[in-house]
Scaffold this active site. Structure first.
Site, PDB file in Angstrom:
ATOM      1  CB  SER A  96       2.133  -7.806   0.230  1.00 19.18           C
ATOM      2  OG  SER A  96       1.831  -6.825   1.194  1.00 19.18           O
ATOM      3  CG  ASP A 242       2.888  -3.858   3.618  1.00 17.16           C
ATOM      4  OD1 ASP A 242       3.701  -2.957   3.305  1.00 17.16           O
ATOM      5  OD2 ASP A 242       1.847  -4.069   2.977  1.00 17.16           O
ATOM      6  CG  ASP A 244       4.359  -4.661  -0.943  1.00 15.15           C
ATOM      7  OD1 ASP A 244       3.892  -4.670   0.210  1.00 15.15           O
ATOM      8  OD2 ASP A 244       3.641  -4.583  -1.963  1.00 15.15           O
ATOM      9  CG  ASP A 246       1.616  -1.768  -0.714  1.00 10.33           C
ATOM     10  OD1 ASP A 246       1.786  -2.340   0.383  1.00 10.33           O
ATOM     11  OD2 ASP A 246       0.919  -2.260  -1.629  1.00 10.33           O
TER      12      ASP A 246
END
Length: 453
Positions: A96, A242, A244, A246
């Site tokens: 992340s 961000d 990734d 999510d």
């Protein structure tokens, strides 16, 4: 160096805590722990993600598990594929927003249910670091490559009525992370359906070297590129993710960052107008705006501890339609109760079109009604001393004291929450007031002075 196993996921320094051998063991142990037939795996754009993913897959295959390799994905694509393909679990290789010399993994079981410290991650950790030898079995599994990108995008677009969308100009900043390919796929569908959205792409190409810094727009120093692009292009909204993707972060047409807290209220209202009486889950850091909006729209607000594992669990228990955290995690019942960084901006885009209002206008009265400090982090040697200090000082005057997650204390016209981080030695402070920005600011300073003393 310590273990890379955290409360909700695996995150560690490359080489020391996480390497190809550890990834192989995690795959093997995950297979032994879950006894799955099929697991989906994906990896973000970090330069080590592909090797870690392949070694994880090798560990699974050596224990007889079939693996579906989704290729380069964001975390929510693994969540989606796990449920959509009806497999037994999924793993996203990602760190992340951690530094460049880190990587990690997020693990889910069937139906994309999270595996956290309380639901198996500790057991997996214990098995990974035990002295027992893990022996490959004879009946190995196989690996196939598969993309579910088209199906994922089709699902995302079920949350809005695309015919509502009026001409919009959107700045999209993937931060050189994993979001870009999904935006491209959505753009292709919009073009095909003549949906009048123009995407202005910033830091769009995936690049594991992160030439423009680690994508983490929650940090003020990481917001300028999106903000400037909104102003330069006269855009209706800016969206940044961000690594990734999510979490998504929104900027209004003036290039101003909007605190995630006010987006929770906005999305709660969207769902409650479609489903009156529904339940909305929220975290304890900042609450008054969310509770006010949910109740005034005929919904039922439900408090949860911070953290995706807790919120998802309570959403399932309560059959809540939506859950939101001020940290820009947004959870959706129809998305396997998982968090998505794509659904929020689609919903807000529809809202901009239907309400025919600017984004700044939509949130301005809420910000004035419940001004907030935003989350302030302080590194402390002993967070527990700080919590006890505040309890001692304020308990006498507090109307409500709640210890669900750190301490929350409410007074007539202001409240605060102070909690320990699950991942680092810091405390996190949030303060809000009822329509009195000066009071909120003075109380924030008062508490910070106490913490620093």
């Amino acid at each position: 160096m310590g273990s890379p196993f955290k409360a909700y996921d695996i995150r560690g320094k490359l080489g020391e805590q996480l390497n190809e051998e550890v990834a192989y063991k995690i795959g093997s142990v995950f297979a032994i722990f879950l006894k799955p037939q099929t697991i989906v795996v994906g990896g973000d754009i970090r330069e080590t993600s592909e090797d870690l993913k392949l070694n994880l897959a090798r560990g699974l295959v050596d224990q007889g598990v079939n693996v579906i390799d989704l290729g380069m994905t964001g975390t929510e694509e693994v969540y989606f594929a796990t449920k959509f393909l009806e497999v037994d679990g999924g793993v996203e290789v990602t760190a992340s927003h951690n530094p460049i010399d880190y990587n990690g993994m997020k693990l889910v079981r069937e139906e994309s249910r999270p595996i956290s410290a309380d639901t198996g991650l500790k057991d997996i950790e214990r098995m990974v670091y035990s002295d027992n030898e893990i022996i490959p079995i004879e009946a190995k599994g196989n690996i196939i490559k598969k993309s579910v990108l088209n199906e994922f995008v089709t699902h995302l677009l079920t949350y809005i009525d695309v015919s509502n969308i009026k001409p919009l100009k959107l700045v999209v900043n993937s931060g050189n992370g994993a979001a870009g390919h999904v935006i491209d796929a959505i753009e292709a569908v919009f073009e095909d359906k003549n949906i009048p959205v123009t995407f202005i792409k910033v830091n769009h190409e995936p690049d594991g070297k992160f030439p423009n810094g680690i994508p983490n727009p929650i940090l003020p120093e990481n917001r300028a590129a999106t903000s400037e692009a909104v102003l330069k292009n006269n855009a209706d909204m800016g969206i940044a993710w961000d690594g990734d993707f999510d979490r998504c972060f929104l900027f209004d047409e003036k290039g101003q960052f909007i605190e995630g807290y006010y987006i929770v209220g906005l999305l709660a209202e969207v769902f409650l107008q479609k489903q009156p009486g529904a339940k909305v889950v929220h975290d304890p850091r900042l609450t008054w705006n969310t509770i006010d909006i949910v109740k005034s729209n005929g919904g039922i607000p439900i408090l949860s501890k911070c953290g995706h594992a807790f919120i998802k669990e309570i959403m399932r228990e309560e059959d809540a339609v939506y859950g939101g955290e001020m940290s820009a995690h947004h959870y959706f019942r129809d998305f396997a109760y998982c968090d998505s960084g794509m659904i929020p901006w689609l919903l807000v885009s529809e809202l901009l079109s239907v309400k025919n209002q600017k984004l700044s206008e939509m949130v301005q009265d809420r910000i004035e009604k419940f001004p907030s400090s935003g989350e302030i982090n302080r590194r402390l040697d002993d967070p527990n001393i700080a919590i006890n200090l505040l309890l001692e000082k304020y308990q006498q005057d507090a109307i409500v004291t709640d210890k669900l997650d750190g301490i929350s204390m409410e007074f007539d016209s202001w409240r605060f929450n102070l909690r320990k981080s699950n991942t680092e030695p810091v405390v996190r402070l949030n303060v809000e007031s009822r329509g009195d920005k000066e009071l909120m600011e003075s109380k924030t300073q008062e508490i910070l002075d106490l913490l620093e003393s």
